[in-house]
Write a protein that holds these residues in place. Sequence first.
Motif, mmCIF file in Angstrom:
data_model
loop_
_atom_site.group_PDB
_atom_site.id
_atom_site.type_symbol
_atom_site.label_atom_id
_atom_site.label_comp_id
_atom_site.label_asym_id
_atom_site.label_seq_id
_atom_site.Cartn_x
_atom_site.Cartn_y
_atom_site.Cartn_z
ATOM 1 N N ARG A 144 45.290 41.790 -12.958
ATOM 2 C CA ARG A 144 44.292 42.860 -13.100
ATOM 3 C C ARG A 144 42.853 42.343 -12.958
ATOM 4 N N PHE A 145 42.522 41.289 -13.668
ATOM 5 C CA PHE A 145 41.173 40.722 -13.619
ATOM 6 C C PHE A 145 41.154 39.304 -13.045
ATOM 7 N N ARG A 146 42.265 38.864 -12.486
ATOM 8 C CA ARG A 146 42.368 37.475 -12.035
ATOM 9 C C ARG A 146 42.322 37.316 -10.518
ATOM 10 N N GLY A 163 27.673 47.725 -15.603
ATOM 11 C CA GLY A 163 28.506 47.220 -16.686
ATOM 12 C C GLY A 163 29.974 47.558 -16.546
ATOM 13 N N LYS A 164 30.367 48.097 -15.386
ATOM 14 C CA LYS A 164 31.766 48.410 -15.138
ATOM 15 C C LYS A 164 32.479 47.175 -14.593
ATOM 16 N N LYS A 165 33.744 47.047 -14.917
ATOM 17 C CA LYS A 165 34.519 45.888 -14.479
ATOM 18 C C LYS A 165 35.357 46.233 -13.251
ATOM 19 N N ARG A 166 35.462 45.272 -12.353
ATOM 20 C CA ARG A 166 36.324 45.425 -11.189
ATOM 21 C C ARG A 166 37.742 44.992 -11.565
ATOM 22 N N GLN A 167 38.703 45.870 -11.305
ATOM 23 C CA GLN A 167 40.119 45.533 -11.436
ATOM 24 C C GLN A 167 40.736 45.464 -10.040
ATOM 25 N N PHE A 168 41.746 44.617 -9.886
ATOM 26 C CA PHE A 168 42.547 44.617 -8.669
ATOM 27 C C PHE A 168 43.941 45.111 -8.981
ATOM 28 N N ILE A 169 44.404 46.053 -8.175
ATOM 29 C CA ILE A 169 45.775 46.523 -8.318
ATOM 30 C C ILE A 169 46.626 45.813 -7.260
ATOM 31 N N LYS A 170 47.087 44.634 -7.626
ATOM 32 C CA LYS A 170 48.053 43.892 -6.820
ATOM 33 C C LYS A 170 49.449 44.206 -7.349
#
Length: 267
Positions: free
Chosen positions: A165-167, A216-223
């Motif tokens: 998610r955050f990696r 201040g929003k976080k980027r998530q990756f949906i892998k």
Amino acid sequence: MKNYPTSTIIVSTYNWPEALAICLKSIANQVVLPNEVIVADDGSKQDTTDLINRVRRTFPCPLIHVWHEDTGFRLAAIRNKAIAKASGDYIIQIDGDIVLERHFVKDHLSFCRKDCFVSGSRVRVEKELGAKMLTEKKIDVSLFSGGISNHFNGLRIKFLRNHYRFRYRMDDPYYVKGCNMAFWREDLYAVNGYNEDMTGWGREDSEVAVRLINLGKKRQFIKFGGVEYHIEHSFSSRDKEPVNIAILEEAIAQKIIYCKNGLSKYL
């Protein structure tokens, strides 16, 4: 069923109704449907309008067509116009040359978190298979189909989805894929949507991501979820990319949150 937020899919398109037809077919085939679909049309000809009007008759949720005149590549503007029409609290953004795996919407809605936006990835469909899909109006493509690449992007594995998610892509904090993104509508309002100073192909998706991060929003990756198949096609002109890169770099350097030439003019 989980209590998902209301959702809007925004599909950007330009003069490729054959691809849009199977994209919309794949949306209608989702195990969890969005509350509405908006086609953000950057000036297509009448055949695209005719297609949307035909599909709308049997489409399983509201299908809205937002169009403006073709005066060149204005993806930022047409996306803003679509965002202004959206009623869903959560906006999932794709392109009109995409075929969605049937759990795509469910994966995105299960993955969403407050104070975050999402980027995903795509499986590439090579030209020969893409032509066959378009001719046969075929959406049952999979990792086992001949003629695809980026197989890794087509896997659905829930525990790995959460792990990455955050990696994923920590080497480039602003890396996103505009053909597979999702946002809270209120967050797009807070940054004034896409920057319409960016015309021509390139970097408008990264620039809005920069301003969301500055907010201040976080980027998530949906892998390992949110799987989509992208039909290969010729590239648009990249003549304006250096100008767009300069705007992107300014947003990073100046920590810009709110663009002046954006969504607000349509609200």
